[in-house]
Structures are given as structure tokens and as C-alpha cells.
Write an enzyme that holds these catalytic residues in place. Structure first.
Site, PDB file in Angstrom:
ATOM      1  CB  SER A   1      -0.781   0.117   1.465  1.00  0.00           C
ATOM      2  OG  SER A   1      -1.838  -1.305   1.498  1.00  0.00           O
TER       3      SER A   1
ATOM      4  CE  LYS B   1       1.647   2.223   4.867  1.00  0.00           C
ATOM      5  NZ  LYS B   1       1.232   1.385   3.792  1.00  0.00           N
TER       6      LYS B   1
ATOM      7  CE  LYS C   1      -4.590  -0.863   2.201  1.00  0.00           C
ATOM      8  NZ  LYS C   1      -5.335  -1.960   2.956  1.00  0.00           N
TER       9      LYS C   1
END
Ligand code: NAD
Length: 295
Positions: free
Chosen positions: A95, A239, A171
Site C-alpha cells: 500500500s 502511513k 486502497k
């Protein structure tokens, strides 16, 4: 088929196991030797570097933490592009920021390497079961080529979402929904506990109604048990929210809930919870209310 696999963490190891189970030959690399040893025990063969993998495999999967790691492994010294033959297919399942996917794909394309981005959702349990949801960006022909024999050996679904980077944009949307949903569960359970109602009974009563969700089913019991073993780490979710905020700012999509969730996660990371599962958002509510959901 011989497949190279780089990044043998919480997700990578069970993904390798499922590809082995499907009859593929796996050549693996990770900077952490203990992780390599586990995959070798499962039946994979170890390689010395990402470059070495690219020299012998024309299909390569990466499952790394974030954009800088993918750039290092693909573009860096002893990286994939130093060893890859033209025609090699690179499936990046990490990701990362959609812009980074586009940047790395451009460098791959210049060397004749075909890259798609294919991040996943579902966490460790679905990586183990081979039922992850996989969202893909890039050339649709490459997607069709790898869908049945590779992607669906690790996932229950694989959807082509658009051009390179579209998998990671999807995502990010997923991570916004998950973060807000976890916070809603933690907030609701804290309310119940403070008002004298057992969160377990609240969970039992509402999980089948409109408030119920995959997130509630997966993370509610962890909060009730005060079990924050990852799973998906707070550090990784920070993140993802950072990448979502950067992307949102870039395209003009304000993300007020994401910004709030980012600060809540930063608060508990400052208290040392970065390596906890993201269900540890419960710790934020414990901090501000003085009430723990679990005992
Ligand atoms: P992890 O930290 O457990 O594993 C990452 C692995 O990459 C580690 O073994 C690390 O040593 C390796 N690595 C880092 N730099 C490397 C390098 N330069 N060369 C070779 N190996 C290197 O992370 P994870 O939980 O497995 O997550 C991987 C990716 O999948 C992340 O992008 C994460 O956001 C995403 N993801 C994770 C989950 C989850 O529940 N854990 C769910 C969905 C998506």
C-alpha cells in the site's frame, strides 16, 4: 510458474504460503533473515537480493511497507531494475502513494518491465485464508494475465480499478473507511462502558443491525479483550492516512475525518502504541475518558 516475492512480513509470509499451495515455485527475499527462514521452511527458496530475484524470475511480487521501500527495492542499488529482463511483470501489492506507483511504473516501463499496483485489504486473517480483496491499477491486459493463476490464489476478489495508481487510490479510500469505523466502534464501546453497560453485551446486541460491520466484528472483540497484537499496525495506518491526506490535498478533496483520525493515531503513537494493532485506537478513548473498554 516461478514467482519472485520480496517483503516477507505479516502479510507476505502467508501470501507466499498460498502461492506455494497453488503449485508455484517461490524465490524470496527480505532484509530480515528470520522472515526469510520462515518462508524457506514453508517451501520457498531464498535469493541474495532483489536484483538476484529479477535475474531469475520474470514474474515478481513486492509486499513492502511504503513508497520509499518500493522505490529502494525496484529502483535502488541491487534492485529489481538492475536485474530484470524486458517483459518481466512486477506486481506491487504494497500500500503506497498512488503518485509513487506512477513514478515507479514509469521507470519500469523505460526498461520494458510491466508494472501493476495491486494493494490488498483484509489483514493477516484474510492473507492466511487466501481471501483478501485485491484492488488493481495498470494495464488491463497484464491484470487479466495474472488474475486467475496468481492474484486469486491469494485473494477472494481482484478488481481492476483503472490506470496505474488506481489500485492504491482505492486502497486509500478503504483505509479512510476502516479508520473512521474503528474509531466509531471504540467511541461507542467507551460510551457504553462509562455509562455502566458491558461493551460485550453492546457488541452482541448491535452487531447484527445497521451498526454492524466487518470492522466491528474483527476489532470489537480485540478492544473488549484489550488484545492489541498486530494485525495491522498503527504505524502503517498512519502511513496510509498520510498518503490519503497528501493525495486528497493534491486533487482538491478535503478529508476532515481523516485529518482527525491522523491526530488521534499520532497521539497514541506518542504514547508508544505505534506497533500495536489499529484497534488500539481504543487507547485514545481510554486516555481522554479515563475509561478502558477492556478490563
Ligand atoms: P511488515 O512490516 O510486517 O512487513 C514488511 C516487510 O518488508 C518486512 O519483513 C521488511 O523486512 C520488508 N522490507 C522492508 N524493506 C525492505 C527492503 N528494502 N528489501 C526487502 N525487504 C524489505 O508489513 P505488512 O503488515 O506485511 O504490510 C505490508 C504492506 O501491506 C504494507 O504496505 C501494508 O500497509 C499493507 N497491508 C497490511 C495489512 C496488515 O493487516 N498487516 C493489511 C493490508 C495491507
Amino acid at each position: 510458474m516461478k514467482i519472485g516475492f520480496i517483503g516477507l512480513g505479516i502479510m507476505g509470509k502467508p501470501m507466499v504460503r498460498n502461492l506455494l499451495k497453488a503449485g508455484h515455485e517461490l524465490v524470496v527475499f527480505d532484509v530480515i533473515k528470520e522472515n526469510v527462514d520462515i518462508s524457506v521452511k514453508d517451501g520457498a527458496r531464498a535469493a541474495a537480493s532483489a536484483k538476484a530475484i529479477a535475474q531469475e524470475c520474470t514474474t515478481i511480487i513486492t509486499m513492502l511497507p511504503n513508497s520509499p521501500h518500493v522505490k529502494t527495492v525496484v529502483l535502488g542499488e541491487n534492485g529489481i531494475l538492475e536485474g530484470a529482463k524486458p517483459g518481466t511483470i512486477l506486481i506491487d501489492m504494497s500500500s503506497i502513494a498512488p503518485l509513487a506507483s506512477q513514478e515507479v511504473e514509469k521507470a519500469c516501463s523505460a526498461k520494458g518491465v510491466k508494472m501493476i499496483d495491486a494493494p490488498v485489504s483484509g489483514g493477516e486473517p484474510k492473507a492466511i485464508d487466501g481471501t483478501m480483496s485485491i484492488m488493481v491499477g495498470g494495464d488491463k491486459k497484464i491484470f487479466e494475465q495474472v488474475k486467475d493463476d496468481i492474484l486469486l490464489k491469494m485473494g477472494g476478489s481482484a478488481v481492476h480499478c483503472g490506470a496505474i495508481g488506481a489500485g492504491n487510490t482505492t486502497k486509500l479510500a478503504n483505509q479512510v473507511v476502516v479508520a473512521v469505523n474503528i474509531a466509531a466502534v471504540a467511541e461507542a464501546f467507551t460510551l457504553a462502558k462509562r455509562a455502566g453497560v458491558d461493551p460485550q453485551l453492546v457488541f452482541d446486541a448491535i452487531k447484527g443491525g445497521l451498526a454492524g460491520s466487518t470492522v466491528m466484528n474483527a476489532k470489537g472483540p480485540m478492544m473488549i479483550a484489550s488484545n492489541f497484537k498486530p494485525g495491522f499496525k498503527i504505524d502503517l495506518h498512519i502511513k496510509d492516512l498520510g498518503n490519503a491526506l497528501d493525495t486528497g490535498h493534491g486533487v482538491g478533496a478535503p478529508l476532515p475525518l481523516t485529518a482527525l483520525l491522523m491526530e488521534m493515531m499520532q497521539t497514541i503513537r506518542a504514547d508508544g502504541a505505534g506497533q500495536d494493532d489499529h484497534s488500539a485506537l481504543a487507547k485514545y478513548y481510554a486516555k481522554v475518558s479515563g475509561t478502558k473498554i477492556g478490563d
